[in-house]
Design a protein around this motif. Structure first.
Motif, mmCIF file in Angstrom:
data_model
loop_
_atom_site.group_PDB
_atom_site.id
_atom_site.type_symbol
_atom_site.label_atom_id
_atom_site.label_comp_id
_atom_site.label_asym_id
_atom_site.label_seq_id
_atom_site.Cartn_x
_atom_site.Cartn_y
_atom_site.Cartn_z
ATOM 1 N N LEU A 149 -15.131 18.715 31.357
ATOM 2 C CA LEU A 149 -14.657 19.169 30.057
ATOM 3 C C LEU A 149 -15.385 18.307 29.040
ATOM 4 O O LEU A 149 -15.163 17.101 28.962
ATOM 5 N N THR A 150 -16.310 18.907 28.293
ATOM 6 C CA THR A 150 -17.084 18.172 27.290
ATOM 7 C C THR A 150 -16.495 18.448 25.918
ATOM 8 O O THR A 150 -16.325 19.603 25.528
ATOM 9 N N VAL A 151 -16.181 17.373 25.202
ATOM 10 C CA VAL A 151 -15.584 17.445 23.870
ATOM 11 C C VAL A 151 -16.621 16.923 22.879
ATOM 12 O O VAL A 151 -17.110 15.807 23.023
ATOM 13 N N THR A 152 -16.949 17.756 21.882
ATOM 14 C CA THR A 152 -17.963 17.394 20.888
ATOM 15 C C THR A 152 -17.392 17.597 19.496
ATOM 16 O O THR A 152 -16.915 18.685 19.174
ATOM 17 N N LEU A 153 -17.450 16.564 18.665
ATOM 18 C CA LEU A 153 -17.066 16.673 17.261
ATOM 19 C C LEU A 153 -18.335 16.821 16.440
ATOM 20 O O LEU A 153 -19.223 15.974 16.497
ATOM 21 N N ARG A 154 -18.426 17.933 15.701
ATOM 22 C CA ARG A 154 -19.590 18.186 14.842
ATOM 23 C C ARG A 154 -19.188 18.083 13.380
ATOM 24 O O ARG A 154 -18.133 18.567 12.970
ATOM 25 N N HIS A 155 -20.071 17.467 12.604
ATOM 26 C CA HIS A 155 -19.922 17.378 11.156
ATOM 27 C C HIS A 155 -20.871 18.384 10.518
ATOM 28 O O HIS A 155 -22.034 18.476 10.914
ATOM 29 N N LEU A 156 -20.379 19.151 9.602
ATOM 30 C CA LEU A 156 -21.119 20.201 8.890
ATOM 31 C C LEU A 156 -21.709 21.261 9.828
ATOM 32 O O LEU A 156 -22.877 21.642 9.686
ATOM 33 N N PRO A 157 -20.903 21.789 10.762
ATOM 34 C CA PRO A 157 -21.412 22.888 11.576
ATOM 35 C C PRO A 157 -21.471 24.164 10.743
ATOM 36 O O PRO A 157 -20.779 24.276 9.728
ATOM 37 N N ASN A 158 -22.264 25.116 11.180
ATOM 38 C CA ASN A 158 -22.323 26.418 10.531
ATOM 39 C C ASN A 158 -21.220 27.264 11.149
ATOM 40 O O ASN A 158 -21.419 27.936 12.159
ATOM 41 N N LYS A 159 -20.045 27.223 10.539
ATOM 42 C CA LYS A 159 -18.879 27.899 11.109
ATOM 43 C C LYS A 159 -18.969 29.424 11.047
ATOM 44 O O LYS A 159 -18.169 30.104 11.668
ATOM 45 N N THR A 160 -19.947 29.951 10.313
ATOM 46 C CA THR A 160 -20.101 31.407 10.243
ATOM 47 C C THR A 160 -21.146 31.919 11.231
ATOM 48 O O THR A 160 -21.351 33.127 11.336
ATOM 49 N N ALA A 161 -21.825 31.036 11.942
ATOM 50 C CA ALA A 161 -22.843 31.458 12.909
ATOM 51 C C ALA A 161 -22.190 32.193 14.074
ATOM 52 O O ALA A 161 -21.023 31.984 14.399
ATOM 53 N N THR A 162 -22.950 33.048 14.708
ATOM 54 C CA THR A 162 -22.466 33.853 15.823
ATOM 55 C C THR A 162 -21.854 32.981 16.914
ATOM 56 O O THR A 162 -22.480 32.050 17.399
ATOM 57 N N GLY A 163 -20.612 33.298 17.270
ATOM 58 C CA GLY A 163 -19.928 32.648 18.379
ATOM 59 C C GLY A 163 -19.258 31.330 18.059
ATOM 60 O O GLY A 163 -18.456 30.830 18.846
ATOM 61 N N ALA B 197 -24.166 26.212 16.410
ATOM 62 C CA ALA B 197 -23.331 25.513 15.440
ATOM 63 C C ALA B 197 -24.123 24.649 14.462
ATOM 64 O O ALA B 197 -23.736 24.516 13.306
ATOM 65 N N GLY B 198 -25.200 24.047 14.911
ATOM 66 C CA GLY B 198 -25.931 23.140 14.032
ATOM 67 C C GLY B 198 -25.067 21.939 13.664
ATOM 68 O O GLY B 198 -24.144 21.581 14.392
ATOM 69 N N GLY B 199 -25.348 21.329 12.529
ATOM 70 C CA GLY B 199 -24.591 20.164 12.090
ATOM 71 C C GLY B 199 -24.998 18.911 12.846
ATOM 72 O O GLY B 199 -25.965 18.906 13.604
ATOM 73 N N ASN B 200 -24.248 17.852 12.623
ATOM 74 C CA ASN B 200 -24.506 16.556 13.247
ATOM 75 C C ASN B 200 -23.377 16.214 14.207
ATOM 76 O O ASN B 200 -22.212 16.421 13.890
#
Length: 186
Positions: free
Chosen positions: A148-162, A171-174
């Motif tokens: 189970l991999t948990v990743t916290l992203r800052h400034l993801p593209n929340k409108t991107a597909t999926g 998702a992009g972001g950092n």
């Protein structure tokens, strides 16, 4: 020519001072995250998965706490929550609060083999898009295991597909934090 030099001597320091001072822009420094804790509650169980890296970016690897509370039970729905802490501070700073307050700028992603389980978001930001601090996990097939991999992203593209469904691919972001836990289903 002397006047030009005098003017230059007066103007250059003023330009330098004004270009180095920008008090109008808020600074959002990256937080130090030393601890990621995932808690799963369901089927009469409380399971805690934790990664602690108390030297931050230092040479020591994070310490992963083995599953506390048991192994996932096939078909059981677990209510999940994830916390992010900076335990280099005393008392520990709860970064989870900032992630929630700045929900539009953050998203937690969960990657797990479908045989181990499926994850569904249960919290959203002000725009109705997932944050991922709270979720459900439905345990998969008995005898399966994986990470189970948990990743916290800052400034993801929340409108991107999926992305709204938890697909980190577009998702992009950092990445602010990422950790993998070994899990099994009984």
């Amino acid at each position: 020519m002397k006047n030009l030099k005098r003017i230059a001597l007066l103007v250059v320091p003023v330009l330098f001072l004004t270009s180095c001072s920008n008090d109008d822009t808020p600074v959002n420094e990256e937080e130090v995250i030393t601890t990621v804790r995932v808690t799963l509650v369901g089927g009469g169980q409380t399971i805690v998965l934790e990664s602690r890296d108390l030297d931050g970016d230092g040479p020591n690897a994070p310490v992963l706490t083995p599953i506390e509370g048991g192994i996932l039970v096939a078909g059981t729905t677990y209510e999940g929550s994830t916390e992010f802490l900076n335990e280099l501070e005393d008392p520990a700073e709860d970064i989870t609060v900032e992630v929630e307050e700045e929900g539009a700028d953050h998203q937690v992603f969960y990657q797990v083999p479908s045989s181990v389980g499926t994850v569904t978001y249960t919290d959203t930001d002000a725009d109705g898009r997932p944050i991922g601090l709270n979720f459900t996990l439905v345990a998969g097939t008995s005898g399966s295991s994986g990470n189970l991999t948990v990743t916290l992203r800052h400034l993801p593209n929340k409108t991107a597909t999926g992305v709204a469904a938890g697909d980190i691919t577009n998702a992009g972001g950092n990445t602010d934090a990422v950790v993998s836990f070994s899990v099994a289903v009984n």
